[in-house]
Design an enzyme around this catalytic site. Sequence first.
Site, PDB file in Angstrom:
ATOM      1  N   CYS A   1      -2.782  -8.590   3.417  1.00 52.67           N
ATOM      2  CA  CYS A   1      -3.044  -7.602   2.357  1.00 52.67           C
ATOM      3  C   CYS A   1      -1.806  -7.151   1.607  1.00 52.67           C
ATOM      4  O   CYS A   1      -1.738  -7.295   0.385  1.00 52.67           O
ATOM      5  CB  CYS A   1      -3.741  -6.393   2.972  1.00 52.67           C
ATOM      6  SG  CYS A   1      -5.334  -6.827   3.619  1.00 52.67           S
TER       7      CYS A   1
ATOM      8  N   LEU B   1       7.066   4.246   8.763  1.00 56.90           N
ATOM      9  CA  LEU B   1       8.496   4.517   8.590  1.00 56.90           C
ATOM     10  C   LEU B   1       9.279   3.856   9.727  1.00 56.90           C
ATOM     11  O   LEU B   1      10.330   4.322  10.127  1.00 56.90           O
ATOM     12  CB  LEU B   1       8.727   6.040   8.601  1.00 56.90           C
ATOM     13  CG  LEU B   1       9.793   6.606   7.681  1.00 56.90           C
ATOM     14  CD1 LEU B   1       9.593   6.163   6.235  1.00 56.90           C
ATOM     15  CD2 LEU B   1       9.804   8.138   7.725  1.00 56.90           C
TER      16      LEU B   1
END
Length: 433
Positions: free
Chosen positions: A260, A250
């Site tokens: 990825c 966050l």
Amino acid sequence: MKICIIGSGYVGLVTGTCFADMGNDVICVDNDARKVEQLQSGKVPIYEPGLEDLIKKNVSEKRLVFSTEIRAGVKDSKVVFICVQTPPRSDGSADLSYIEKVAREIAANMDGYKVIADKSTVPVETGLWVQNTIQKNIKKDISFDVASNPEFLREGSAIADFLKPDRVVIGAQSDKAREILGELYKPLEVPIIFTDIKSAEIIKHASNSFLAMKISFINAISNICEKSGADIECVAKGMSDDHRIGAHFLSAGIGYGGSCFPKDVAAFNWISGKLGYDFKLLREVERINSDQRKLFCEKISKALWVLKEKNIGVWGLSFKPHTDDLRNAPAIEIVRFLLDEGASVKAYDPVAMEKAKEIFANIKFALTPYDAAEGCDALVILTEWPEFKGLDLERIKLSMNQPLIIDGRNIYDLGIMEKYGFQYISIGRRQIG
Ligand code: UDX
């Protein structure tokens, strides 16, 4: 247990070494002879904190060997892990040709029952294709099981992520395969979630896509904070104390990179479309992520007006701290923008500069962060390496042409920047100076 790892890249090497450290006999196979020679001579071709020592320890204790021969690896092994790359193709789909080739080679070398566990990140239904491929290429009287055992390793903390995972996911189609893989992971003493193969494959794509979405969400909120005069750090803190939201992933910044998230989000979007579900939300996650870099470039232009012939210092090139990996790093796009605008760039990164020299021919590389800031019209921060947080700010300010810092990772406290008299522009927070 005797284990074979096929594909000794980032995932295979960490997986094989950790399994060896848990007491198994592991043979890591790779078709790159140079890489195998390096590993056999104790050199590690990837930067991963702690990996070199762990490899050395397990090689010396004869639990870990390296080979280019799949035959040598498959023979006698009870479990064969497929850890080869699944690179993105231009349409976002995963290139599964390496998986298919390895499945054929495993089948040709099967000398008895084994579990073939796919650890590479693959779109759902790949397990089925691996099973069909082995079925077609195996000697008829030999039985086997295919399984899906996705990895959740983060670069820079891969060993800890392997040895202390939140959970192990095992997608298997028989009790025998579940038993064998369950036994292998039991010493970790963590929750083991058994599912069918397809669900395990989706768990991986869904997990990475959710994390990427979380990052794009907080980055979108940071833009609303900038436009309203709110503070993204306060908002993130106020959100994250809700245990349903949590503090991880966050942190607003210039977006996610790496090998990825971009690949997995694109592949999940593609396979969903192929299955008949239009995953618009994922495309929005990608759009927000891409816009975050563009908005940051606009901040630099706004602060400097004209970029031509300006000297820009850059701290951080890797896609995140504790890795030398530049794949999809925001730095690549942002440095290219600065060069295209005619600025000259002097960059410092604690570990990624060697690799960066292969990508950026025409930038200077500084030996220290101070060197990168000296004589610059602006200092741009692209990776939140811990060492950047403890530097002598007075010295940096005096060495710059003007005390302007544009921080893409919010590493500094606004009050400190005010105290030292910097003009400080960051993400989702008020501008200083
Ligand atoms: C990720 C997944 O976390 C891991 O489970 C999976 O197996 C492989 O992909 P990795 O790509 O190594 O791991 O890095 P990660 O730490 O997840 O960070 C990914 C990107 O998100 C980085 O560019 C990082 O800078 C960015 N990020 C992360 C943010 O921008 N904000 C955050 O709060 C966290």
